[in-house]
Scaffold this motif. Structure first.
Motif, PDB file in Angstrom:
ATOM      1  N   ILE A   4      43.294  41.794  14.246  1.00 58.96           N
ATOM      2  CA  ILE A   4      44.728  41.938  14.018  1.00 58.96           C
ATOM      3  C   ILE A   4      45.153  43.319  14.509  1.00 58.96           C
ATOM      4  N   ASN A  17      47.519  38.371  16.151  1.00 64.04           N
ATOM      5  CA  ASN A  17      46.115  37.944  16.231  1.00 64.04           C
ATOM      6  C   ASN A  17      45.707  38.027  17.698  1.00 64.04           C
ATOM      7  N   ILE A  39      43.584  44.662   1.029  1.00 64.64           N
ATOM      8  CA  ILE A  39      44.859  45.226   1.477  1.00 64.64           C
ATOM      9  C   ILE A  39      45.222  46.413   0.593  1.00 64.64           C
ATOM     10  N   GLY A  64      43.929  47.501   8.126  1.00 64.47           N
ATOM     11  CA  GLY A  64      42.823  47.293   7.199  1.00 64.47           C
ATOM     12  C   GLY A  64      41.900  48.485   7.170  1.00 64.47           C
ATOM     13  N   LEU A 100      40.373  44.807   9.924  1.00 65.69           N
ATOM     14  CA  LEU A 100      40.716  43.385   9.912  1.00 65.69           C
ATOM     15  C   LEU A 100      40.379  42.755  11.261  1.00 65.69           C
ATOM     16  N   PHE A 290      41.933  34.248   7.047  1.00 70.23           N
ATOM     17  CA  PHE A 290      42.330  35.108   8.157  1.00 70.23           C
ATOM     18  C   PHE A 290      43.577  34.581   8.867  1.00 70.23           C
ATOM     19  N   GLN A 292      46.089  33.327   7.743  1.00 71.60           N
ATOM     20  CA  GLN A 292      47.311  33.586   6.979  1.00 71.60           C
ATOM     21  C   GLN A 292      47.497  35.087   6.708  1.00 71.60           C
ATOM     22  N   PHE A 293      47.106  35.913   7.690  1.00 72.30           N
ATOM     23  CA  PHE A 293      47.216  37.363   7.491  1.00 72.30           C
ATOM     24  C   PHE A 293      48.654  37.800   7.238  1.00 72.30           C
ATOM     25  N   ASN A 294      49.616  37.150   7.896  1.00 72.98           N
ATOM     26  CA  ASN A 294      51.022  37.503   7.664  1.00 72.98           C
ATOM     27  C   ASN A 294      51.437  37.239   6.222  1.00 72.98           C
ATOM     28  N   ALA A 296      49.461  37.083   3.708  1.00 64.55           N
ATOM     29  CA  ALA A 296      48.723  38.000   2.844  1.00 64.55           C
ATOM     30  C   ALA A 296      49.466  39.323   2.695  1.00 64.55           C
ATOM     31  N   TYR A 297      49.929  39.872   3.820  1.00 70.05           N
ATOM     32  CA  TYR A 297      50.651  41.142   3.753  1.00 70.05           C
ATOM     33  C   TYR A 297      52.010  40.981   3.081  1.00 70.05           C
ATOM     34  N   ILE A 311      41.740  39.403   2.290  1.00 68.57           N
ATOM     35  CA  ILE A 311      41.737  38.426   3.375  1.00 68.57           C
ATOM     36  C   ILE A 311      40.283  38.127   3.714  1.00 68.57           C
TER      37      ILE A 311
END
Length: 314
Positions: A4, A17, A39, A64, A100, A290, A292-294, A296-297, A311
């Motif tokens: 990322i 990504n 995070i 990260g 990350l 991973f 769904q990193f957006n 997650a943040y 994550i």
């Protein structure tokens, strides 16, 4: 490998990504196959450009800081680690590097063996907030059962570690948190728990030896009202201007404003690993894949969760 990265400062939508070469390993480094990354607020402060004087203006940047995974390869000068070891650690320069990604290469001094009884997500949650909690504990000086300590915003990652470390010191701790986190604060060691949605700490007729403002919402000027004459105010999120100004103001006041600046080290990791092996709990409220990193943040930046957010990389 997938990673990322972002090409400009901004909100969550600048995160991308991307495909990048797998890092090569220098003599003093280990290559870790990353299984989880936690995070931290530092992630989005850097991404939004709030720390550009330290992070610089060169892109792409990565996100990260702390991670956990398996050792994939150890450099020629590395001792104590071998392929397959379960580890956790931090990137060397959190202003310019990111964890990350599928793989990360870091100095072996920045990596520690993962306790077998905790998950990768829990292990990735240790270094940054855990080191900060140990540093805060050291800043407090001698603590005894009569020490009255207020921890404001007590059930995030930092507070999770700090409350449990203070419990080991048998301190008299008041925790300020939300309704849903009251039971956690009590379990982690608070003698008194105050629900900030129902009570205002500043209006209570109670004074403290130490006030720790983890939420960043109370501030030193407000905290002075509930501090004893020779009390400490610990600030783990100081604005750059507050570091020199607090040093100056402390010359003229017995109520000291102390910035808590920390980085994971061998010494504070030994304290944390000892505490974890003796029952310290690590709560990870949400684990995102991973892909769904957006999300997650977005979840993490809204705040209000208990413990940490992580994550996982499959």
């Amino acid at each position: 490998m997938k990673a990322i990265a972002y090409q400009k400062f901004g909100n969550i939508d600048v995160l991308q990504n991307v495909e990048e070469p797998r890092p090569s390993v220098q003599a003093n480094q280990v290559l870790v196959k990353v299984k989880a990354v936690s995070i931290n607020p530092m992630d989005w402060k850097i991404r939004k450009g709030e720390m550009k004087l330290m992070s610089g203006l060169k892109f792409p940047k990565h996100t990260g800081v702390d991670f956990a995974g398996f050792v994939e390869e150890a450099g020629s000068a590395v001792t104590g680690f071998k392929k397959g070891d379960e580890v956790f650690g931090v990137v060397k320069n959190n202003m310019k590097e990111g964890a990350l990604a599928e793989y990360v290469a870091v100095p072996s001094a920045n990596v520690w063996k993962k306790p077998a009884h905790i998950s990768f997500a829990q292990a990735a949650s240790i270094p940054i907030v855990g080191a900060a909690a140990v540093t805060a504990l050291h800043k407090m000086g001698t603590i005894h059962p009569q020490s009255k300590i207020l921890v404001n915003g007590a059930t995030g990652g930092f507070g999770m570690f700090l409350l449990q470390l203070l419990k080991q010191q048998k301190a008299d701790v008041t925790a300020v948190t939300s309704t849903k986190a009251i039971d956690y604060a009590s379990t982690w060691g608070a003698s008194v728990v105050v629900d900030y949605t129902k009570e205002d700490m500043l209006s209570k007729n109670v004074v403290y030896d130490i006030v720790v403002d983890l939420s960043g919402k109370m501030g030193y000027d407000n905290a002075r009202r509930i501090m004893k004459p020779r009390a400490l105010f610990l600030n783990p999120t100081p604005r750059p201007i507050e570091i020199p100004t607090s040093l100056f103001k402390n010359l003229f006041s017995r109520k000291k404003h102390v910035a808590v600046l920390s980085h994971p080290s061998k010494e504070n990791m030994e304290v944390l690993l000892n505490a974890i092996n003796n029952g310290l709990q690590i709560e990870v409220s949400q684990v995102f894949p991973f892909s769904q990193f957006n999300q997650a943040y977005q979840y993490a930046e809204q705040g209000g969760f208990i413990g940490k957010v992580a994550i996982e990389i499959d």
